[in-house]
Scaffold this active site. Structure first.
Site, PDB file in Angstrom:
ATOM      1  N   ASP A 157       0.843  -1.203   0.000  1.00 16.02           N
ATOM      2  CA  ASP A 157       0.000   0.000   0.000  1.00 16.02           C
ATOM      3  C   ASP A 157       0.877   1.251   0.000  1.00 16.02           C
ATOM      4  O   ASP A 157       1.963   1.248  -0.585  1.00 16.02           O
ATOM      5  CB  ASP A 157      -0.932  -0.036   1.216  1.00 16.02           C
ATOM      6  CG  ASP A 157      -2.290   0.589   0.941  1.00 16.02           C
ATOM      7  OD1 ASP A 157      -2.341   1.828   0.814  1.00 16.02           O
ATOM      8  OD2 ASP A 157      -3.277  -0.144   0.849  1.00 16.02           O
ATOM      9  N   HIS A 190      -3.609   5.937   3.647  1.00 15.58           N
ATOM     10  CA  HIS A 190      -4.375   4.772   3.209  1.00 15.58           C
ATOM     11  C   HIS A 190      -3.766   3.470   3.718  1.00 15.58           C
ATOM     12  O   HIS A 190      -4.478   2.575   4.207  1.00 15.58           O
ATOM     13  CB  HIS A 190      -4.448   4.780   1.681  1.00 15.58           C
ATOM     14  CG  HIS A 190      -5.324   3.730   1.084  1.00 15.58           C
ATOM     15  ND1 HIS A 190      -4.843   2.496   0.705  1.00 15.58           N
ATOM     16  CD2 HIS A 190      -6.651   3.738   0.781  1.00 15.58           C
ATOM     17  CE1 HIS A 190      -5.829   1.777   0.186  1.00 15.58           C
ATOM     18  NE2 HIS A 190      -6.938   2.505   0.217  1.00 15.58           N
ATOM     19  N   SER A 366     -11.122  -1.093  -0.579  1.00 14.94           N
ATOM     20  CA  SER A 366      -9.850  -1.055   0.154  1.00 14.94           C
ATOM     21  C   SER A 366     -10.049  -1.424   1.612  1.00 14.94           C
ATOM     22  O   SER A 366      -9.173  -2.030   2.239  1.00 14.94           O
ATOM     23  CB  SER A 366      -9.242   0.358   0.101  1.00 14.94           C
ATOM     24  OG  SER A 366      -8.522   0.571  -1.074  1.00 14.94           O
TER      25      SER A 366
END
Length: 418
Positions: A157, A190, A366
């Site tokens: 990520d 994220h 996600s």
């Protein structure tokens, strides 16, 4: 005129003769990924006349190469190259345009939570705990004694905020595959959010339980930049490195949109297959390109590869999320395999991102993906002798079927605890 882009090459096999033949045909020298140190990435060895062979995947990466020469080589007799494609752009699959929708959802949140509680009580599989996120309650964390202890989860990520207080005593390692950016900073946030859902535990702020596999070993592979973009070459470089280290679960909350009728990339199909052969399970987000109910879109790459587990997102009412992609390209691959909570998901965040908050609520496939990745670690703790394919099958078999939901949209159903 040379193209400055990278290209991913799939060889017929990974024998020395095939590698040497490819080097000769392309007038290039390959460096094996086995020679890369913990600080050296593919980008550091790529250049004119030099490529990288990913020994765990049987793939090669070349840069600044004449496309015409690749075409001529792949059409020649006795050619060891069976497929090649240009480096592709990938992004985090988080829903960024949900603000107005989330405001509307808040008005009916109590009704949705009521539906969730009724669902849970009916099935008697979990306990609703006010200190659990709704997602953890939905997957059944209330009646679970497993923690993922000893199982390695790799989060591919935007990196991770290594100074987060909730992780101060955890076993965390990492490597960046993005030039000039460190894995332990995460200026995007994220990656820290996804890591928290997969392998975090309890918020030091409000004591809310938000992480699934609270004692798993965490590995971070920064494959997406601080601005939120990455490439095929960085991702497969990181996967090769992860397989080399023997990580059991690879969680990828990233994707690149595909068109209706578009076939999955043979590159990622080989990547997923090689991972399964080496007893590692890759779990990826189905993507957020849909606008339901009028416009569902196909599962994104790399989740559309048959050998990679694809995860769709559910909202608090256990309905497929508005943005979640579906198995539109089922005849060409691209099925949804399983689903998990992916709307209004609370988890850790990075001080270096956005408003500098340590916690954040986000929505997207996600967010659904690390729920399943964390569960896979719990399953592996419970069934240490199972293969990666065995863990996959057990996750699907124990998933909760969702009434009035299409298999196309939710796969085998809501992922559940053991």
């Amino acid at each position: 005129m040379k193209n400055s882009n990278k290209y991913i090459i799939q060889l017929k096999d990974d024998s020395k003769s095939s590698i040497r033949k490819t080097e000769k045909d392309l007038s290039i020298k390959f460096t094996s990924s086995a020679e890369l140190s913990s600080d050296v990435r593919a980008q550091d060895v790529l250049g004119s006349g030099n490529g990288l062979f990913l020994k765990n995947l049987g793939l090669a990466i070349v840069e600044d190469y004449e496309v015409a020469k690749l075409h001529s080589v792949t059409t020649a007799a006795s050619n060891p190259i069976i497929y090649w494609e240009e480096d592709r752009v990938f992004n985090p699959v988080v829903e960024l345009d949900l603000i107005s929708e989330m405001k509307d959802q808040m008005l009916g949140l109590s009704n949705k939570l009521g539906e969730l509680e009724a669902f849970i009580k009916e099935n008697k599989k979990t306990i609703v705990d006010k200190n659990f996120t709704w997602g953890l309650a939905a997957i059944g964390m209330g009646l679970n004694n497993f923690t993922g202890k000893g199982v390695d989860i790799c989060i591919l990520d935007t990196g991770f905020y290594a100074k987060h207080p909730d992780f101060k005593d955890r076993n965390i390692s990492g490597k960046s595959f993005v030039f000039g950016e460190k894995w332990d900073v995460d200026a995007h946030g994220h990656g820290t959010h996804c890591t928290g859902t997969a392998a975090g535990f309890i918020s030091t702020k409000d004591k809310k339980r938000y992480g699934v596999a609270s004692e798993a070993n965490i590995a971070i592979a920064k494959v997406l930049s601080d601005s939120g973009s990455g490439s095929t070459s960085a991702i497969i470089d990181a996967i090769d490195n992860s397989l080399e280290k023997g990580h059991k679960v690879l969680s990828m909350s990233l994707g690149s949109p595909v068109q209706i009728g578009e076939k999955p990339s043979p590159i990622f199909e080989q990547v997923g297959r090689k991972a399964l052969e080496q007893n590692s399970l890759i779990i990826a987000a189905a993507g957020n390109d849909s606008n339901r109910p009028s416009l569902p879109r196909p599962v994104s790459s790399p989740a559309n590869a048959e050998s990679i587990m694809s995860v769709a997102a559910l909202d608090e009412a256990l309905k497929v999320a508005r943005f979640s992609n579906g198995g539109i390209n089922a005849s060409n691959g691209g099925l949804v395999d399983i689903s998990a909570p992916g709307v209004n998901v609370y988890s850790s965040s990075s001080k270096n991102a956005g408003n500098g908050d340590l916690y954040k609520t986000m929505s997207g496939t996600s967010m659904a993906t690390p729920h399943v990745a964390g569960l896979a670690a719990l399953y592996w703790e419970a069934f240490p002798n199972l293969s990666a394919e065995g863990i996959w099958l057990k996750l699907e078999k124990r998933a909760k079927q969702l009434p009035n939901q299409l298999l196309r949209d939710v796969g085998q159903g809501l992922a559940q605890i053991i």
